[in-house]
Design a protein around this motif. Structure first.
Motif, PDB file in Angstrom:
ATOM      1  N   ILE A  64       0.849  -1.186   0.000  1.00 36.57           N
ATOM      2  CA  ILE A  64       0.000   0.000   0.000  1.00 36.57           C
ATOM      3  C   ILE A  64       0.883   1.234   0.000  1.00 36.57           C
ATOM      4  CG2 ILE A  64      -1.831   1.252   1.203  1.00 36.57           C
ATOM      5  CD1 ILE A  64      -2.631  -1.486   2.439  1.00 36.57           C
ATOM      6  N   GLY A  65       0.627   2.092  -0.966  1.00 37.66           N
ATOM      7  CA  GLY A  65       1.384   3.333  -1.078  1.00 37.66           C
ATOM      8  C   GLY A  65       0.450   4.524  -1.177  1.00 37.66           C
ATOM      9  N   LEU A  66       0.999   5.664  -0.930  1.00 42.74           N
ATOM     10  CA  LEU A  66       0.280   6.924  -1.103  1.00 42.74           C
ATOM     11  C   LEU A  66       1.217   7.832  -1.867  1.00 42.74           C
ATOM     12  CD1 LEU A  66      -2.163   8.727  -0.507  1.00 42.74           C
ATOM     13  CD2 LEU A  66      -1.008   9.449   1.580  1.00 42.74           C
ATOM     14  N   HIS A  67       0.845   8.139  -3.090  1.00 42.78           N
ATOM     15  CA  HIS A  67       1.704   8.900  -3.994  1.00 42.78           C
ATOM     16  C   HIS A  67       3.022   8.157  -4.122  1.00 42.78           C
ATOM     17  CE1 HIS A  67      -1.472  11.781  -3.768  1.00 42.78           C
ATOM     18  NE2 HIS A  67      -1.291  11.955  -2.473  1.00 42.78           N
ATOM     19  N   ASP A  68       4.102   8.711  -3.685  1.00 39.70           N
ATOM     20  CA  ASP A  68       5.407   8.076  -3.844  1.00 39.70           C
ATOM     21  C   ASP A  68       5.950   7.597  -2.495  1.00 39.70           C
ATOM     22  OD1 ASP A  68       7.436   7.192  -5.498  1.00 39.70           O
ATOM     23  OD2 ASP A  68       8.647   8.976  -5.157  1.00 39.70           O
ATOM     24  N   GLN A  69       5.043   7.222  -1.585  1.00 36.71           N
ATOM     25  CA  GLN A  69       5.451   6.778  -0.249  1.00 36.71           C
ATOM     26  C   GLN A  69       4.886   5.381   0.008  1.00 36.71           C
ATOM     27  OE1 GLN A  69       3.861   9.092   2.988  1.00 36.71           O
ATOM     28  NE2 GLN A  69       5.332   8.286   4.440  1.00 36.71           N
ATOM     29  N   LEU A  70       5.713   4.514   0.539  1.00 33.97           N
ATOM     30  CA  LEU A  70       5.282   3.174   0.907  1.00 33.97           C
ATOM     31  C   LEU A  70       4.718   3.224   2.319  1.00 33.97           C
ATOM     32  CD1 LEU A  70       5.242   0.124   0.183  1.00 33.97           C
ATOM     33  CD2 LEU A  70       7.491  -0.014   1.298  1.00 33.97           C
ATOM     34  N   LEU A  71       3.461   2.812   2.483  1.00 36.89           N
ATOM     35  CA  LEU A  71       2.834   2.816   3.799  1.00 36.89           C
ATOM     36  C   LEU A  71       2.851   1.447   4.464  1.00 36.89           C
ATOM     37  CD1 LEU A  71      -0.350   5.000   3.131  1.00 36.89           C
ATOM     38  CD2 LEU A  71       1.903   5.738   3.938  1.00 36.89           C
ATOM     39  N   PHE A  72       2.698   0.393   3.660  1.00 39.20           N
ATOM     40  CA  PHE A  72       2.587  -0.948   4.221  1.00 39.20           C
ATOM     41  C   PHE A  72       2.991  -1.962   3.171  1.00 39.20           C
ATOM     42  CE2 PHE A  72       0.215  -4.906   4.762  1.00 39.20           C
ATOM     43  CZ  PHE A  72       0.460  -5.209   6.099  1.00 39.20           C
ATOM     44  N   ALA A  73       3.628  -3.035   3.615  1.00 40.64           N
ATOM     45  CA  ALA A  73       3.910  -4.179   2.759  1.00 40.64           C
ATOM     46  C   ALA A  73       3.982  -5.404   3.652  1.00 40.64           C
ATOM     47  CB  ALA A  73       5.221  -3.995   2.006  1.00 40.64           C
ATOM     48  N   GLY A  74       3.086  -6.339   3.409  1.00 39.55           N
ATOM     49  CA  GLY A  74       3.113  -7.551   4.209  1.00 39.55           C
ATOM     50  C   GLY A  74       1.911  -8.436   3.944  1.00 39.55           C
ATOM     51  N   PRO A  75       1.957  -9.650   4.491  1.00 39.18           N
ATOM     52  CA  PRO A  75       0.847 -10.581   4.305  1.00 39.18           C
ATOM     53  C   PRO A  75      -0.369 -10.142   5.120  1.00 39.18           C
ATOM     54  CG  PRO A  75       2.514 -11.539   5.736  1.00 39.18           C
ATOM     55  CD  PRO A  75       3.055 -10.224   5.256  1.00 39.18           C
ATOM     56  N   VAL A  76      -1.533 -10.516   4.635  1.00 42.10           N
ATOM     57  CA  VAL A  76      -2.784 -10.187   5.314  1.00 42.10           C
ATOM     58  C   VAL A  76      -3.693 -11.414   5.317  1.00 42.10           C
ATOM     59  CG1 VAL A  76      -2.720  -7.739   4.718  1.00 42.10           C
ATOM     60  CG2 VAL A  76      -3.825  -9.338   3.176  1.00 42.10           C
ATOM     61  N   LEU A  77      -4.592 -11.442   6.278  1.00 38.02           N
ATOM     62  CA  LEU A  77      -5.608 -12.484   6.281  1.00 38.02           C
ATOM     63  C   LEU A  77      -6.661 -12.133   5.236  1.00 38.02           C
ATOM     64  CD1 LEU A  77      -6.034 -13.002  10.121  1.00 38.02           C
ATOM     65  CD2 LEU A  77      -4.896 -14.529   8.499  1.00 38.02           C
ATOM     66  N   PRO A  78      -7.222 -13.113   4.577  1.00 34.58           N
ATOM     67  CA  PRO A  78      -8.172 -12.831   3.496  1.00 34.58           C
ATOM     68  C   PRO A  78      -9.588 -12.531   4.002  1.00 34.58           C
ATOM     69  CG  PRO A  78      -7.756 -15.181   3.641  1.00 34.58           C
ATOM     70  CD  PRO A  78      -6.865 -14.521   4.648  1.00 34.58           C
ATOM     71  N   GLU A  96      -2.097  11.740  10.877  1.00 34.45           N
ATOM     72  CA  GLU A  96      -1.535  12.193  12.149  1.00 34.45           C
ATOM     73  C   GLU A  96      -0.021  12.364  12.083  1.00 34.45           C
ATOM     74  OE1 GLU A  96      -2.997   9.569  15.173  1.00 34.45           O
ATOM     75  OE2 GLU A  96      -5.077  10.188  14.849  1.00 34.45           O
ATOM     76  N   GLY A  97       0.553  12.126  10.919  1.00 31.85           N
ATOM     77  CA  GLY A  97       1.985  12.323  10.735  1.00 31.85           C
ATOM     78  C   GLY A  97       2.854  11.226  11.308  1.00 31.85           C
ATOM     79  N   GLU A  98       2.257  10.097  11.609  1.00 32.23           N
ATOM     80  CA  GLU A  98       3.037   8.980  12.148  1.00 32.23           C
ATOM     81  C   GLU A  98       3.845   8.316  11.039  1.00 32.23           C
ATOM     82  OE1 GLU A  98       0.514   6.239  14.211  1.00 32.23           O
ATOM     83  OE2 GLU A  98      -0.495   7.842  15.315  1.00 32.23           O
ATOM     84  N   ALA A  99       4.939   7.697  11.442  1.00 38.43           N
ATOM     85  CA  ALA A  99       5.756   6.959  10.478  1.00 38.43           C
ATOM     86  C   ALA A  99       4.951   5.786   9.944  1.00 38.43           C
ATOM     87  CB  ALA A  99       7.034   6.454  11.139  1.00 38.43           C
ATOM     88  N   PRO A 100       5.019   5.527   8.653  1.00 38.79           N
ATOM     89  CA  PRO A 100       4.263   4.403   8.101  1.00 38.79           C
ATOM     90  C   PRO A 100       4.771   3.073   8.630  1.00 38.79           C
ATOM     91  CG  PRO A 100       5.633   5.438   6.421  1.00 38.79           C
ATOM     92  CD  PRO A 100       5.779   6.248   7.664  1.00 38.79           C
ATOM     93  N   ALA A 101       3.871   2.100   8.657  1.00 32.70           N
ATOM     94  CA  ALA A 101       4.240   0.759   9.109  1.00 32.70           C
ATOM     95  C   ALA A 101       5.423   0.225   8.307  1.00 32.70           C
ATOM     96  CB  ALA A 101       3.042  -0.179   8.982  1.00 32.70           C
ATOM     97  N   ALA A 102       5.511   0.617   7.046  1.00 31.23           N
ATOM     98  CA  ALA A 102       6.589   0.131   6.179  1.00 31.23           C
ATOM     99  C   ALA A 102       7.957   0.633   6.612  1.00 31.23           C
ATOM    100  CB  ALA A 102       6.320   0.529   4.735  1.00 31.23           C
ATOM    101  N   SER A 103       8.004   1.650   7.467  1.00 26.72           N
ATOM    102  CA  SER A 103       9.302   2.164   7.907  1.00 26.72           C
ATOM    103  C   SER A 103      10.058   1.132   8.743  1.00 26.72           C
ATOM    104  CB  SER A 103       9.128   3.466   8.696  1.00 26.72           C
ATOM    105  OG  SER A 103       8.427   3.228   9.901  1.00 26.72           O
ATOM    106  N   ARG A 104       9.354   0.094   9.206  1.00 28.56           N
ATOM    107  CA  ARG A 104       9.997  -0.952   9.994  1.00 28.56           C
ATOM    108  C   ARG A 104      10.683  -2.010   9.121  1.00 28.56           C
ATOM    109  NH1 ARG A 104       5.487   0.560  11.785  1.00 28.56           N
ATOM    110  NH2 ARG A 104       4.759   0.973  13.861  1.00 28.56           N
TER     111      ARG A 104
END
Length: 125
Positions: A64-78, A96-104
């Motif tokens: 999941i991205g927003l414009h040119d930023q990666l917010l999330f990448a990972g497996p999900v339950l269906p 809220e300006g928090e770091a995206p989950a993908a920053s980990r």
């Protein structure tokens, strides 16, 4: 979920994967609920060159991205409810300006997943 257009939601899947086949209707339902967002279903075998550097081992995997930023990448339950909550939480964190989950993720992983987001942006896939 109230948000501006711009989220790019990419489902990484494989045609042979039964869980992916089960998730596709969920993914499509979410896309219908969120018409201002862009949803792309990407088969990793059809797009082998694009995902060559990734080690996708669990399906389905969302990017999941927003414009040119990666917010999330990972497996999900269906499950549709989980996908809704994930998108809402990512959007809220972004607002809220928090770091995206993908920053980990490790830097190489972020780079490779972001390349997929950029590919979708640039090609209109």
């Amino acid at each position: 979920m109230q948000k501006a257009a711009g989220l790019i939601v990419i489902g990484l899947c494989a045609q042979w994967c039964g869980t992916c086949r089960d998730y596709l209707p969920v993914f499509d339902a979410l896309a219908k609920e969120e018409p201002d967002q862009r949803f792309v279903w990407l088969d990793i075998e059809d797009e082998a060159d694009l995902v060559a550097n990734l080690e996708v081992e669990t399906f389905p995997t969302l990017v999941i991205g927003l414009h040119d930023q990666l917010l999330f990448a990972g497996p999900v339950l269906p499950r549709l409810s989980d996908a809704r909550r994930l998108l809402a939480a990512l959007w809220e964190a972004h607002m809220e300006g928090e770091a995206p989950a993908a920053s980990r993720l490790l830097p190489d992983q972020r780079r490779d997943y972001l390349a997929i987001v950029r590919h979708v942006i640039n090609t209109g896939a």
